[in-house]
Design a protein around this motif. Structure first.
Motif, mmCIF file in Angstrom:
data_model
loop_
_atom_site.group_PDB
_atom_site.id
_atom_site.type_symbol
_atom_site.label_atom_id
_atom_site.label_comp_id
_atom_site.label_asym_id
_atom_site.label_seq_id
_atom_site.Cartn_x
_atom_site.Cartn_y
_atom_site.Cartn_z
ATOM 1 N N GLY A 266 8.744 3.465 0.555
ATOM 2 C CA GLY A 266 9.413 2.385 1.270
ATOM 3 C C GLY A 266 10.724 2.010 0.610
ATOM 4 O O GLY A 266 11.107 2.570 -0.425
ATOM 5 N N ASP A 267 11.398 1.040 1.224
ATOM 6 C CA ASP A 267 12.701 0.611 0.712
ATOM 7 C C ASP A 267 12.574 -0.103 -0.629
ATOM 8 O O ASP A 267 13.409 0.071 -1.520
ATOM 9 C CB ASP A 267 13.413 -0.291 1.732
ATOM 10 N N GLY A 268 11.514 -0.869 -0.814
ATOM 11 C CA GLY A 268 11.315 -1.532 -2.107
ATOM 12 C C GLY A 268 10.969 -0.518 -3.166
ATOM 13 O O GLY A 268 11.498 -0.537 -4.285
ATOM 14 N N ASP A 269 10.086 0.370 -2.816
ATOM 15 C CA ASP A 269 9.642 1.414 -3.730
ATOM 16 C C ASP A 269 10.820 2.273 -4.207
ATOM 17 O O ASP A 269 10.959 2.563 -5.390
ATOM 18 C CB ASP A 269 8.623 2.286 -2.983
ATOM 19 N N GLY A 270 11.670 2.642 -3.259
ATOM 20 C CA GLY A 270 12.753 3.566 -3.580
ATOM 21 C C GLY A 270 13.985 2.908 -4.167
ATOM 22 O O GLY A 270 14.598 3.443 -5.090
ATOM 23 N N GLY B 143 3.089 1.026 -1.324
ATOM 24 C CA GLY B 143 3.613 0.241 -0.210
ATOM 25 C C GLY B 143 2.844 0.687 1.026
ATOM 26 O O GLY B 143 2.084 1.658 0.975
ATOM 27 N N CYS B 144 3.078 -0.009 2.165
ATOM 28 C CA CYS B 144 2.413 0.429 3.404
ATOM 29 C C CYS B 144 2.776 1.887 3.679
ATOM 30 O O CYS B 144 1.920 2.731 3.950
ATOM 31 C CB CYS B 144 2.882 -0.412 4.581
ATOM 32 N N SER B 145 4.086 2.163 3.622
ATOM 33 C CA SER B 145 4.582 3.507 3.940
ATOM 34 C C SER B 145 4.037 4.555 2.971
ATOM 35 O O SER B 145 3.848 5.711 3.341
ATOM 36 C CB SER B 145 6.106 3.494 3.879
ATOM 37 N N SER B 146 3.764 4.137 1.737
ATOM 38 C CA SER B 146 3.302 5.091 0.728
ATOM 39 C C SER B 146 1.859 5.532 0.945
ATOM 40 O O SER B 146 1.354 6.397 0.236
ATOM 41 C CB SER B 146 3.467 4.496 -0.672
HETATM 42 C C1 TPP Z 1 4.539 -2.558 -10.787
HETATM 43 C C2 TPP Z 1 4.214 -3.162 -9.474
HETATM 44 N N1 TPP Z 1 4.834 -4.289 -9.092
HETATM 45 C C3 TPP Z 1 4.533 -4.843 -7.900
HETATM 46 C C4 TPP Z 1 3.623 -4.271 -7.078
HETATM 47 C C5 TPP Z 1 3.310 -4.917 -5.769
HETATM 48 N N2 TPP Z 1 3.844 -4.220 -4.611
HETATM 49 C C6 TPP Z 1 3.136 -3.311 -3.958
HETATM 50 S S1 TPP Z 1 3.932 -2.659 -2.656
HETATM 51 C C7 TPP Z 1 5.277 -3.621 -2.952
HETATM 52 C C8 TPP Z 1 6.479 -3.600 -2.069
HETATM 53 C C9 TPP Z 1 6.356 -2.654 -0.973
HETATM 54 O O1 TPP Z 1 7.518 -2.640 -0.222
HETATM 55 P P1 TPP Z 1 8.135 -1.273 0.234
HETATM 56 O O2 TPP Z 1 8.273 -0.372 -0.921
HETATM 57 O O3 TPP Z 1 9.356 -1.582 1.002
HETATM 58 O O4 TPP Z 1 7.000 -0.631 1.146
HETATM 59 P P2 TPP Z 1 6.434 -1.118 2.548
HETATM 60 O O5 TPP Z 1 5.157 -1.798 2.269
HETATM 61 O O6 TPP Z 1 7.427 -2.043 3.142
HETATM 62 O O7 TPP Z 1 6.265 0.131 3.317
HETATM 63 C C10 TPP Z 1 5.077 -4.416 -4.061
HETATM 64 C C11 TPP Z 1 6.071 -5.367 -4.555
HETATM 65 C C12 TPP Z 1 2.995 -3.096 -7.531
HETATM 66 N N3 TPP Z 1 2.070 -2.444 -6.802
HETATM 67 N N4 TPP Z 1 3.302 -2.574 -8.706
#
Ligand code: TPP
Ligand code: SF4
Ligand code: MG
Lengths: 579, 289
Positions: free
Chosen positions: B97-101, B55-58
């Motif tokens: 990030g929130d999606g990741d976690g 994710g961006c945060s990661s």
């Molecule tokens: C298995 C898998 N599914 C989907 C993705 C695509 N993907 C990359 S980051 C992400 C979501 C990121 O959201 P978040 O975790 O909230 O981090 P943010 O970018 O908002 O910091 C997704 C769906 C991936 N990399 N791997």
């Protein structure tokens, strides 16, 4: 009465009737008395009920496979008899629960030595505990074929002694009652009599799954994480007991993705790490297998295959995860797949798996299977002091002078020194993104090509490094057999039988199954253009990989009924294609 | 916590990789505050590992000079846990990030939490999927219009604080990216905490989230009351559930002590009389027939 050199006894009954535990005991007793033993078990996927089978092969010589059919069938119930009736051959022995069990009639099968033993009745009426039925049967078997009578008593004492002398006595009584019945009420007409063996000093008896755990310990594993799954769970059970003794850690993870993630984290930290699973778990691990390949983190994954896809045949035999193991994970992921042929191999190929993982910094998969995982066999004890342990190439602070450390440095061998957290100057970000030698993300075409080539090129020396391919040449052979995994033992036996009949046949047994050992395979195919690949899967997975990577046009021999090959099946096929 | 011997400034922890975040991204505030916390505690560069998902945060670990791992989407916690179990000497800090976690990695959270895994987990919550350019996230509000919810998000959000509290986390805090001092304090507290420490940092994504903005948080932020008892789980849960009233509590909600995963594993090795030089013949001999 002729002495038998090779005897196969199959015991069938309802799961939960003590077939497995009594089978284990007679197997151990025979091994203690100096016989070679190899077992084959199938059980229902359900905890209780359903048909369970325990087959033991006894011999004075090294046993290659579970064999073709059986010499003695012992039926605890009608279902076992119904299931096996069509396989009872002339000249064999049938022992069955009669009268008093659910088999209604006395059996008279032409040419078959039929021995009724009222196991249920004796257990219920004379011993007043139905649970001793299995021991009554063991007593009769031991008496009839002279197998391990004394060690059997010793084992009962050792095993049940902890539960009190009363339990020991009940089992002794059951054993004696079975033996007495055989002596007094059965007229032995069959020729099977096992000669006593010479007790061996350096023998151990262990299952394929335990052997994988032992191999891991011998290789220096210090971290293990897994999620329970049939037929792989015994690897975790073995290590959960023993790994803490070497100061290692074991956890049961929440799922297989977490278990491989755990293992990758631990290995990044510098600790030899492993997981074990079966097909459904291996499916879940695919993304992270690619990640460890990309990060170049050494990991070892044992896949004890079962019938798939989906939940499939959880307790049955199949070798159908080769495509997944070799070709799985998205993208171009370099990895190594090994496949043991027997219990002893489970030890040494697992140590080899760790050595390859460390040497090449790649994920290494071990493809065992359910029948090998559950198989116990007598093998030579390994000598821990003789096990070769290879460690990954480690970064040494200051070794490169002023040059900054590069985790993914491009080297001649493709192998780069790995630093571990805590090492000054070794800081880097291990990453699943494509990266520059420094480990920083880099997507340029040149870098992409050189990094991909690095990850694959480093395996160019692998075939010479492992030497896990065995060739059994024969001048003038019409056909060359190529077998992998636990089919190897069966193929060895078939080749032996064929040659005894004057059929000329050669064989090659690759235990490194991915990347394919092309030097050896191509040389083999040149000598024996007609090749036969027996494997227990529908698609002919090894044969397909051979077609993909070599000019071979192998003849596929595929079975997928949930049972392994018998030597006779492969023998017949060899004869057929030799014509 | 392993520390460096020399005094450190926060810029001493910065790597040469410039952050890839959009201008105005809340994650900058988190990075600066975390590095200040590192400097304040003179965290060792060599003995600290930042592990992240996707994710961006990661991307966080790239911008810091320590060791790091940038793993797979949702797998930060089990990777970090494996590392910590085998190398308890290290400071292991997880980022994501929130999606990741809480979406793809949500299945791991209860287990890492209940085991009281010795990790600090810093989550940058922007209630949106940033890296994939603006999809609904597990912390997005019902009705939120995103690229995949043009008619409004149909699902209720998770409450990360209540989630971790319920599964037995021993340190739970929430902070706000722009309140640097508090982020620093709460992160420091988390790093010093023995066991699983969770800091949810509200970190707005001005590029893709037009609902939960720096402006909107001005309205909803609410400090944890000064007299809140941080050992009172019910009180902590009550604060966490203020989200239902549209409030965003910030501060330390909960902190207690209980045996950690590393401690439990150590006990197991002691019970087994763990010995690096254990003679494996003793295992082999158990399998003599
Ligand atoms: C298995 C898998 N599914 C989907 C993705 C695509 N993907 C990359 S980051 C992400 C979501 C990121 O959201 P978040 O975790 O909230 O981090 P943010 O970018 O908002 O910091 C997704 C769906 C991936 N990399 N791997
Ligand atoms: S997309 Fe959002 S979360 Fe990602 S860097 Fe830009 S502002 Fe930050
Ligand atoms: Mg987000």
């Amino acid at each position: 009465m002729t002495k038998a050199n090779d005897l196969i006894i199959r015991i069938g009954g309802e799961g939960g009737e003590g077939i497995i535990s009594s089978g284990d005991m007679i197997t151990q007793a025979a091994a203690r008395s100096g016989l070679e033993v190899l077992t084959f078990k199938t059980f229902p996927a359900e905890i209780r009920g359903g048909y369970a089978m325990y087959q033991i092969r006894f011999s004075h010589e090294v046993i290659l496979s579970e064999g073709s059919g059986f010499n003695v069938l012992c039926c605890f119930n009608k279902e076992a008899l119904d299931n096996n009736r069509s396989q009872i051959e002339k000249g064999s022995v049938l022992i069955y629960d009669f009268p008093g069990g659910d088999i209604a009639e006395e059996q008279n099968i032409e040419g078959v030595h039929c021995y009724p033993v009222p196991m249920s009745k004796i257990a219920k009426e004379e011993l007043s505990t139905y649970r001793s039925k299995n021991m009554v049967a063991m007593g009769a078997i031991s008496e009839l074929f002279s197998i391990g009578a004394i060690p059997l008593r010793e084992l009962i004492q050792e095993k049940f002694g902890k539960k009190g002398q009363e339990v020991v006595e009940i089992n002794f009584k059951a054993l004696d009652a079975g033996a007495k019945h055989a002596r007094e009420h059965l007229k032995k007409t069959d020729p099977f009599q096992m000669d006593e063996g010479k007790p061996q000093k350096d023998v151990m008896i262990i299952s394929g799954n335990e052997a994988i755990g032992l191999g891991a310990l011998l290789a220096g594993v210090k971290y293990f994480s897994a999620y329970p799954i049939t037929p792989a769970t015994e690897v975790a059970i073995f290590l959960s007991k023993h790994l803490p003794k070497v100061n290692g850690n074991l956890v049961q993870a929440e799922d297989e993705i977490a278990s491989l993630a755990n293992v990758i984290g631990a290995s990044y930290g510098g600790v030899k790490s492993m997981t074990a699973t079966s097909g459904p778990g291996l499916s879940l691990m695919q993304e992270l297998i690619g990640m460890s390949s990309m990060m170049e983190v050494p990991v070892v994954i044992a896949d004890v295959q079962r019938g798939g896809p989906s939940t499939g045949l959880p307790t049955k035999h199949e070798q159908s995860d080769l495509f997944l193991a070799a070709l799985g994970s998205h993208g171009d992921a370099s990895k190594v797949v090994l496949s043991p042929e027997g219990v002893e191999d489970c030890i040494y190929l697992t140590t080899e798996a760790f050595n390859i993982a460390e040497q090449y910094q790649v994920p290494v998969l071990i493809l065992s299977d359910g029948s090998l995982g559950f198989r116990t066999s007598s093998i030579k004890k390994p000598d821990p002091s003789k096990i070769k342990r290879i460690e990954r190439l480690k970064y040494e602070p200051g070794a490169n002078g002023d040059k900054p450390y590069e985790r993914y440095e491009l080297t001649e061998s493709g192998i780069s020194a790995m630093s571990h957290p805590g090492q000054p100057g070794g800081n880097y970000i291990s990453t699943g993104l494509e990266h520059a030698p420094s480990s920083a993300p880099r997507y340029s075409p040149e870098n992409r090509v050189s990094m991909t080539d690095k990850r694959f090129g480093k395996l160019d020396t692998l075939e010479d490094f492992v030497q896990a391919t065995e060739v059994d040449d024969m001048d003038g052979a019409q056909v060359g057999v190529i077998a992998w995994g636990s089919t190897i033992g069966t193929a060895r036996e078939a080749v032996k039988l064929a040659r005894a009949e004057g059929v000329k046949v050669a064989a090659i047994y690759p235990k490194l199954v991915w990347p394919l050992p092309l030097k050896a395979l191509n040389a083999f195919a040149k000598k024996y253009p007609k090749t036969l690949v027996p494997e227990v899967n529908k698609q002919g997975q090894l044969a397909s990989l051979l077609r993909m990577k070599t000019d071979m046009k192998p003849i596929s021999y595929n079975i997928y009924s949930g049972m392994p090959f018998t030597p006779k099946m492969i023998l017949e096929k060899i004869k057929e294609v030799s014509k | 916590m392993t520390t460096a011997t020399e005094p450190m400034k926060s810029k001493d922890y910065k790597s040469t990789v410039p952050p890839t975040w959009c201008p105005g991204c809340g994650d900058f505030g988190v990075l600066n505050a975390v590095l200040k916390a590192f400097a304040d505690k003179t965290m060792s560069i060599d003995d600290t590992v930042l592990v992240s998902g996707i994710g961006c945060s990661s991307r966080f670990p790239y911008f810091v000079k320590t060791y790091g791992m940038h793993t797979a989407h949702g797998r930060v916690l089990p990777v970090a846990a494996g590392l910590k179990m085998s190398r308890p000497d290290l400071n292991v800090i997880a980022f994501g990030g929130d999606g990741d976690g809480f979406s793809i990695g949500g299945g791991h959270v209860p287990h890492v939490v209940r085991k009281n895994t010795d990790l600090t987990y810093i989550l940058m919550d922007n209630s949106i999927y940033g890296l994939t350019k603006g999809q609904v996230s597990p912390t997005s509000q019902v009705g939120m219009v995103t690229t995949t919810t043009p008619y409004g998000a149909p699902d209720n959000p998770v409450n990360p604080l209540a989630f971790c509290l319920t599964y037995g986390a021993t340190y739970v805090a929430q902070a706000y990216s722009s309140k640097s001092k508090q982020v620093q304090e709460l992160v420091t507290g988390a790093m010093e905490h023995k066991g699983f420490a969770f800091v949810n940092i509200i970190s707005p994504c001005p590029t893709f989230n037009k609902i939960n903005t720096f402006d909107s948080y001005k309205e909803s932020l609410e400090e944890v009351p000064a007299d809140h008892d941080t050992s009172d789980l019910n009180a902590a849960l009550k604060i966490a559930l203020r989200a239902k009233e549209g409030k965003t509590p910030i501060g330390l909600l909960y902190k207690v002590e209980r045996p950690t995963l590393v401690e439990r594993l150590t006990e197991i090795r002691q019970k087994a009389k763990g010995d690096d030089n254990f003679d494996l013949n003793k295992v082999i001999d158990q399998y003599i027939p």
